[in-house]
Design an enzyme around this catalytic site. Structure first.
Site, PDB file in Angstrom:
ATOM      1  N   ASN A   1      71.220 109.527  28.242  1.00 47.93           N
ATOM      2  CA  ASN A   1      71.673 110.524  28.861  1.00 47.93           C
ATOM      3  C   ASN A   1      73.023 110.750  28.228  1.00 47.93           C
ATOM      4  O   ASN A   1      74.100 110.251  28.645  1.00 47.93           O
ATOM      5  CB  ASN A   1      72.133 110.347  30.379  1.00 47.93           C
ATOM      6  CG  ASN A   1      72.691 111.084  31.340  1.00 47.93           C
ATOM      7  OD1 ASN A   1      73.164 112.271  30.689  1.00 47.93           O
ATOM      8  ND2 ASN A   1      73.332 110.590  32.303  1.00 47.93           N
ATOM      9  N   TRP A   2      73.377 112.072  27.508  1.00 51.67           N
ATOM     10  CA  TRP A   2      74.633 112.039  26.892  1.00 51.67           C
ATOM     11  C   TRP A   2      75.728 112.729  28.082  1.00 51.67           C
ATOM     12  O   TRP A   2      76.813 112.880  27.347  1.00 51.67           O
ATOM     13  CB  TRP A   2      74.168 113.326  25.916  1.00 51.67           C
ATOM     14  CG  TRP A   2      73.495 112.834  24.840  1.00 51.67           C
ATOM     15  CD1 TRP A   2      72.764 111.760  24.571  1.00 51.67           C
ATOM     16  CD2 TRP A   2      73.108 113.612  23.446  1.00 51.67           C
ATOM     17  NE1 TRP A   2      72.078 111.738  23.357  1.00 51.67           N
ATOM     18  CE2 TRP A   2      72.269 112.942  22.752  1.00 51.67           C
ATOM     19  CE3 TRP A   2      73.647 114.909  23.135  1.00 51.67           C
ATOM     20  CZ2 TRP A   2      71.827 113.439  21.429  1.00 51.67           C
ATOM     21  CZ3 TRP A   2      73.032 115.388  22.072  1.00 51.67           C
ATOM     22  CH2 TRP A   2      72.171 114.739  21.053  1.00 51.67           C
ATOM     23  N   LYS A   3      75.451 113.011  29.110  1.00 50.82           N
ATOM     24  CA  LYS A   3      76.278 113.650  30.027  1.00 50.82           C
ATOM     25  C   LYS A   3      76.943 114.936  29.430  1.00 50.82           C
ATOM     26  O   LYS A   3      76.069 115.549  28.612  1.00 50.82           O
ATOM     27  CB  LYS A   3      77.056 112.565  30.620  1.00 50.82           C
ATOM     28  CG  LYS A   3      76.543 111.322  30.890  1.00 50.82           C
ATOM     29  CD  LYS A   3      77.471 110.289  31.663  1.00 50.82           C
ATOM     30  CE  LYS A   3      76.688 109.197  32.085  1.00 50.82           C
ATOM     31  NZ  LYS A   3      77.474 108.206  32.834  1.00 50.82           N
TER      32      LYS A   3
ATOM     33  N   HIS B   1      71.083 111.795  39.596  1.00 45.02           N
ATOM     34  CA  HIS B   1      72.240 111.063  39.100  1.00 45.02           C
ATOM     35  C   HIS B   1      73.253 110.754  39.896  1.00 45.02           C
ATOM     36  O   HIS B   1      73.852 111.714  40.639  1.00 45.02           O
ATOM     37  CB  HIS B   1      72.767 111.490  37.754  1.00 45.02           C
ATOM     38  CG  HIS B   1      73.442 110.615  36.802  1.00 45.02           C
ATOM     39  ND1 HIS B   1      74.694 110.048  37.294  1.00 45.02           N
ATOM     40  CD2 HIS B   1      72.860 109.974  36.128  1.00 45.02           C
ATOM     41  CE1 HIS B   1      74.906 109.353  36.370  1.00 45.02           C
ATOM     42  NE2 HIS B   1      73.991 109.204  35.281  1.00 45.02           N
TER      43      HIS B   1
ATOM     44  N   GLU C   1      76.280 110.661  39.769  1.00 46.82           N
ATOM     45  CA  GLU C   1      77.478 111.650  39.341  1.00 46.82           C
ATOM     46  C   GLU C   1      77.240 112.913  39.952  1.00 46.82           C
ATOM     47  O   GLU C   1      78.185 113.522  40.667  1.00 46.82           O
ATOM     48  CB  GLU C   1      77.852 112.000  37.728  1.00 46.82           C
ATOM     49  CG  GLU C   1      78.537 110.749  37.175  1.00 46.82           C
ATOM     50  CD  GLU C   1      78.082 110.400  35.708  1.00 46.82           C
ATOM     51  OE1 GLU C   1      77.656 111.331  35.210  1.00 46.82           O
ATOM     52  OE2 GLU C   1      78.322 109.279  35.333  1.00 46.82           O
TER      53      GLU C   1
ATOM     54  N   GLU D   1      70.111 102.883  39.324  1.00 53.55           N
ATOM     55  CA  GLU D   1      71.330 102.796  38.846  1.00 53.55           C
ATOM     56  C   GLU D   1      72.338 102.242  39.676  1.00 53.55           C
ATOM     57  O   GLU D   1      72.906 103.254  40.531  1.00 53.55           O
ATOM     58  CB  GLU D   1      71.775 103.960  38.016  1.00 53.55           C
ATOM     59  CG  GLU D   1      70.838 104.551  37.195  1.00 53.55           C
ATOM     60  CD  GLU D   1      71.482 105.393  36.159  1.00 53.55           C
ATOM     61  OE1 GLU D   1      71.421 104.995  35.007  1.00 53.55           O
ATOM     62  OE2 GLU D   1      71.819 106.531  36.428  1.00 53.55           O
TER      63      GLU D   1
ATOM     64  N   SER E   1      75.348 100.546  32.164  1.00 55.60           N
ATOM     65  CA  SER E   1      76.216  99.872  31.148  1.00 55.60           C
ATOM     66  C   SER E   1      75.276  98.982  30.191  1.00 55.60           C
ATOM     67  O   SER E   1      75.413  97.719  29.997  1.00 55.60           O
ATOM     68  CB  SER E   1      77.527  98.688  31.717  1.00 55.60           C
ATOM     69  OG  SER E   1      78.295  99.533  32.288  1.00 55.60           O
TER      70      SER E   1
ATOM     71  N   GLY F   1      73.883 105.434  29.108  1.00 55.96           N
ATOM     72  CA  GLY F   1      75.184 106.604  28.958  1.00 55.96           C
ATOM     73  C   GLY F   1      75.661 106.428  27.896  1.00 55.96           C
ATOM     74  O   GLY F   1      75.151 106.748  26.563  1.00 55.96           O
ATOM     75  N   GLY F   2      76.829 105.734  27.904  1.00 60.82           N
ATOM     76  CA  GLY F   2      77.724 105.504  26.867  1.00 60.82           C
ATOM     77  C   GLY F   2      77.008 105.051  25.406  1.00 60.82           C
ATOM     78  O   GLY F   2      77.387 105.625  24.413  1.00 60.82           O
TER      79      GLY F   2
HETATM   80  C1  PEP Z   1      74.190 106.693  33.172  1.00 61.33           C
HETATM   81  O1  PEP Z   1      74.770 107.763  32.779  1.00 61.33           O
HETATM   82  O2  PEP Z   1      73.202 106.791  33.913  1.00 61.33           O
HETATM   83  C2  PEP Z   1      74.581 105.247  32.863  1.00 61.33           C
HETATM   84  C3  PEP Z   1      73.982 104.522  33.114  1.00 61.33           C
HETATM   85  O3  PEP Z   1      75.945 105.215  31.997  1.00 61.33           O
HETATM   86  P1  PEP Z   1      76.378 103.938  31.280  1.00 61.33           P
HETATM   87  O4  PEP Z   1      75.314 103.326  30.343  1.00 61.33           O
HETATM   88  O5  PEP Z   1      77.504 104.605  30.470  1.00 61.33           O
HETATM   89  O6  PEP Z   1      76.643 103.102  32.233  1.00 61.33           O
END
Ligand code: PEP
Length: 254
Positions: A9-11, A98, A100, A170, A216, A237-238
């Site tokens: 997920n690039w957001k 999500h 967010e 999550e 993470s 994500g990251g």
């Molecule tokens: C996410 O955006 O769903 C996520 C899990 O981000 P990250 O891996 O950066 O914690």
């Protein structure tokens, strides 16, 4: 056997040029280096979907998803993107709920249930996100919170529809914080989610549903998480913003 899925997920990151470069690198690396059975999903901003869909068309290890969708089919909803549009741009998956979006855009379970219905009607698989905040975990309310998110968002579906859904657990306290749930904490929740599905539908159906972990996930912790019985992949994500780290996570799934 249930699918193993690693979704990146690039957001709201990457220009089109940067995104195309990233996908080309991921695609080449996966072709050369990955012999496992997991599917890797690219989940870029809406505006990149069409171009990326063409770029990955010849790589069966890669699929495409969107980060959100409208609950409406079409019409006067300025700024929204419909499930039919996503489908026409090559998507097979769409993230729904999500944390967010729940937090910054006030998306609540009843609203998300409508999005799930819209996605299924367009033959898109929803990746339905759920997870507790730090306060909810500290107050020992996480099971209750998850049960509510899952039952209100998904339990109106029938036995066929639910099998098209991917669930992503999550924990909000682990997203973008560098703090991962321990494998034991994640496995406990995944088993709990599977037990909810077994009670509502059947144990056989529960066994068929992919439950991803997100929060993470990195190359350093992926293999241990994926070794747990009920963890079927990751929503990343990251670490999905760089080809090497994303591919290392995919490769951690046998
Ligand atoms: C996410 O955006 O769903 C996520 C899990 O981000 P990250 O891996 O950066 O914690």
């Amino acid at each position: 056997m249930r699918k193993k899925i690693i979704a990146g997920n690039w957001k709201m990151n990457k220009s089109l040029e940067e995104g195309m470069g990233l996908v080309s690198e991921i695609s080449n690396m996966l072709k050369d280096e990955y012999k496992g059975s997991a599917q890797a999903l690219i989940i870029p901003p809406f505006i990149h979907l069409n171009a990326i869909s063409k770029l990955i068309a010849d790589n069966p290890k890669l699929g495409l998803g969107a980060q959100n969708c409208s609950n409406h089919k079409s019409g006067a909803y300025t700024g929204e993107v419909s499930v039919d549009m996503l489908k026409s741009c090559g998507c097979s998956y769409v993230i729904i709920g999500h944390s967010e979006r729940r937090e910054y855009f006030n998306e609540h379970n009843a609203w998300l249930a409508q999005k799930v219905d819209a996605a299924l009607a367009a033959n898109l698989s929803p990746i339905y996100c759920c997870g507790e905040t730090l306060t909810e975990r500290e107050e020992n309310k996480h099971f209750e919170v998850l049960e509510k998110q899952i039952s209100e968002g998904l339990f109106h579906l029938d036995k066929i529809q639910i099998q098209q859904v991917v669930i992503a657990y999550e924990p909000v306290w682990a997203i973008g914080t560098g703090k991962t749930a321990s494998t034991a904490q994640a496995q406990e929740i995944h088993a709990f989610i599977r037990s909810l599905l077994a009670n509502k539908y059947s144990p056989e159906i529960a066994q068929e549903i992919t439950i991803q972990y997100g929060g993470s996930v990195k190359p350093e912790n992926a293999a241990e998480l994926f070794a747990a019985a009920d963890i079927d992949g990751a929503l990343v994500g990251g670490a999905a913003l760089q080809s090497r780290s994303f591919v290392e996570i995919v490769k951690a799934m046998a």
